[in-house]
Design a protein around this motif. Structure first.
Motif, PDB file in Angstrom:
ATOM      1  N   GLU A  92      67.870  40.196  38.232  1.00 44.10           N
ATOM      2  CA  GLU A  92      68.482  39.744  36.977  1.00 44.10           C
ATOM      3  C   GLU A  92      70.000  39.631  37.093  1.00 44.10           C
ATOM      4  N   VAL A  93      70.610  40.503  37.888  1.00 45.74           N
ATOM      5  CA  VAL A  93      72.071  40.473  38.031  1.00 45.74           C
ATOM      6  C   VAL A  93      72.537  39.146  38.643  1.00 45.74           C
ATOM      7  N   THR A  94      71.742  38.606  39.586  1.00 49.98           N
ATOM      8  CA  THR A  94      72.062  37.310  40.211  1.00 49.98           C
ATOM      9  C   THR A  94      71.931  36.190  39.184  1.00 49.98           C
ATOM     10  N   LEU A  95      70.849  36.237  38.413  1.00 51.27           N
ATOM     11  CA  LEU A  95      70.620  35.198  37.399  1.00 51.27           C
ATOM     12  C   LEU A  95      71.723  35.225  36.340  1.00 51.27           C
ATOM     13  N   THR A  96      72.135  36.415  35.959  1.00 50.81           N
ATOM     14  CA  THR A  96      73.215  36.553  34.971  1.00 50.81           C
ATOM     15  C   THR A  96      74.508  35.946  35.504  1.00 50.81           C
ATOM     16  N   ARG A  97      74.799  36.227  36.779  1.00 52.89           N
ATOM     17  CA  ARG A  97      76.015  35.666  37.387  1.00 52.89           C
ATOM     18  C   ARG A  97      75.973  34.139  37.398  1.00 52.89           C
ATOM     19  N   LEU A  98      74.820  33.566  37.750  1.00 50.12           N
ATOM     20  CA  LEU A  98      74.683  32.114  37.773  1.00 50.12           C
ATOM     21  C   LEU A  98      74.823  31.529  36.372  1.00 50.12           C
ATOM     22  N   ARG A  99      74.212  32.200  35.397  1.00 46.07           N
ATOM     23  CA  ARG A  99      74.285  31.696  34.021  1.00 46.07           C
ATOM     24  C   ARG A  99      75.709  31.731  33.496  1.00 46.07           C
ATOM     25  N   ARG A 100      76.497  32.670  33.977  1.00 43.95           N
ATOM     26  CA  ARG A 100      77.868  32.791  33.481  1.00 43.95           C
ATOM     27  C   ARG A 100      78.861  31.911  34.223  1.00 43.95           C
ATOM     28  N   GLY A 101      78.545  31.558  35.465  1.00 49.54           N
ATOM     29  CA  GLY A 101      79.539  30.833  36.237  1.00 49.54           C
ATOM     30  C   GLY A 101      79.150  29.459  36.725  1.00 49.54           C
ATOM     31  N   THR A 102      77.864  29.223  36.915  1.00 46.98           N
ATOM     32  CA  THR A 102      77.419  28.003  37.600  1.00 46.98           C
ATOM     33  C   THR A 102      76.626  27.081  36.692  1.00 46.98           C
ATOM     34  N   VAL A 103      76.012  27.659  35.676  1.00 43.89           N
ATOM     35  CA  VAL A 103      75.075  26.918  34.841  1.00 43.89           C
ATOM     36  C   VAL A 103      75.592  26.870  33.408  1.00 43.89           C
ATOM     37  N   GLY A 104      75.420  25.712  32.768  1.00 44.63           N
ATOM     38  CA  GLY A 104      75.747  25.582  31.349  1.00 44.63           C
ATOM     39  C   GLY A 104      74.497  25.214  30.577  1.00 44.63           C
TER      40      GLY A 104
END
Length: 256
Positions: A92-104
């Motif tokens: 989940e920590v990886t997904l959270t990072r992606l959602r905050r920085g890479t994905v809109g």
């Protein structure tokens, strides 16, 4: 139009140039007789600098495809690569990072925080990602969507079209490599919808971002570069740069 790729988009694509890739993606819910196959062995890539619309009859798996591609839901089997990272079994920590920085994300119901002004709503994802949002960048994003005079307005003080433009400014300010949009024009009048589609086109053309959009509206779908059609959890057709009547005709045949 000359395009230049933003740093986020450039570094995140896979060697094939895809921002998002699904391989044999299957998603089932429930067990035994009650089991539902929302996605069945879907293989698709969404390239950087392109806009893809996802269509299909109700219950065909459109939202499931979007959610699995974005890491909001997990595939039961298969593989999902998002911005160069295998998120199939990612913590989940990886997904959270992606959602905050890479994905809109842009959703039909805007998902703005009611107590925050337009300016604060746009800055919020950057703050969550521990990136210090500059007031200049936040205001530039709102100016880009024509809301420079609404900086201190709260959602209830704005029309649906204005709220959706704030949601797009919020996504644009974070410069995501991939923008996932679920019925982004569903709650808007045709004029506001055209404005929103123009903004999404600009993200693709000027920044090389990848847009994946679920819609049921053939006119909206025709604004994209390509349209993929789902039925019963499978991709059954694809049209490149189609007209709205072509999309409507193909959709009618799938629903028939």
């Amino acid at each position: 139009m000359h395009t230049h790729t933003s740093p986020a988009a450039a570094t995140a694509a896979t060697p094939t140039g895809n921002m998002v890739e699904l391989f044999g993606a299957t998603r089932t819910y429930g067990t035994g007789a009650a089991r539902i196959h929302a996605l069945r062995d879907v293989a698709i890539g969404f390239p950087a600098g392109t806009w893809t619309a996802v269509m299909g009859p109700s219950g065909s798996g459109k939202s499931t495809l979007l959610h699995c591609a974005a890491g909001l839901d997990r595939v039961t089997s298969g593989q999902v690569i998002l911005a160069g990272e295998d998120i199939t079994r990612a913590p989940e920590v990886t997904l959270t990072r992606l959602r905050r920085g890479t994905v809109g994300f842009v959703f039909q119901n805007f998902n703005l925080v009611a107590s925050l002004t337009a300016e604060q709503n746009v800055a919020l994802p950057l703050k969550l990602a521990r990136r210090r949002p500059s007031r200049k960048d936040v205001r530039a994003a709102l100016a880009q969507v024509g809301l420079e005079d609404r900086l201190r307005h709260r959602p209830r003080e704005m029309s649906g079209g204005q709220q959706q433009r704030v949601a797009i400014a919020r996504a644009m300010a974070a410069r995501p490599a991939v923008l996932f949009a679920d019925e982004p024009t569903g709650a808007l009048d045709s004029g506001s919808a055209r404005t929103v589609l123009g903004l999404m086109r600009d993200m693709v053309e000027s920044s090389g971002q990848c847009v994946v959009m679920v819609t049921h509206d053939p006119v909206v779908a025709a604004a994209a570069d390509a349209v993929v059609f789902l039925r019963d959890g499978r991709i059954v057709d694809r049209l490149v740069r189609p007209s709205a009547p072509q999309v409507a005709d193909r959709l009618a045949r799938l629903e028939g």
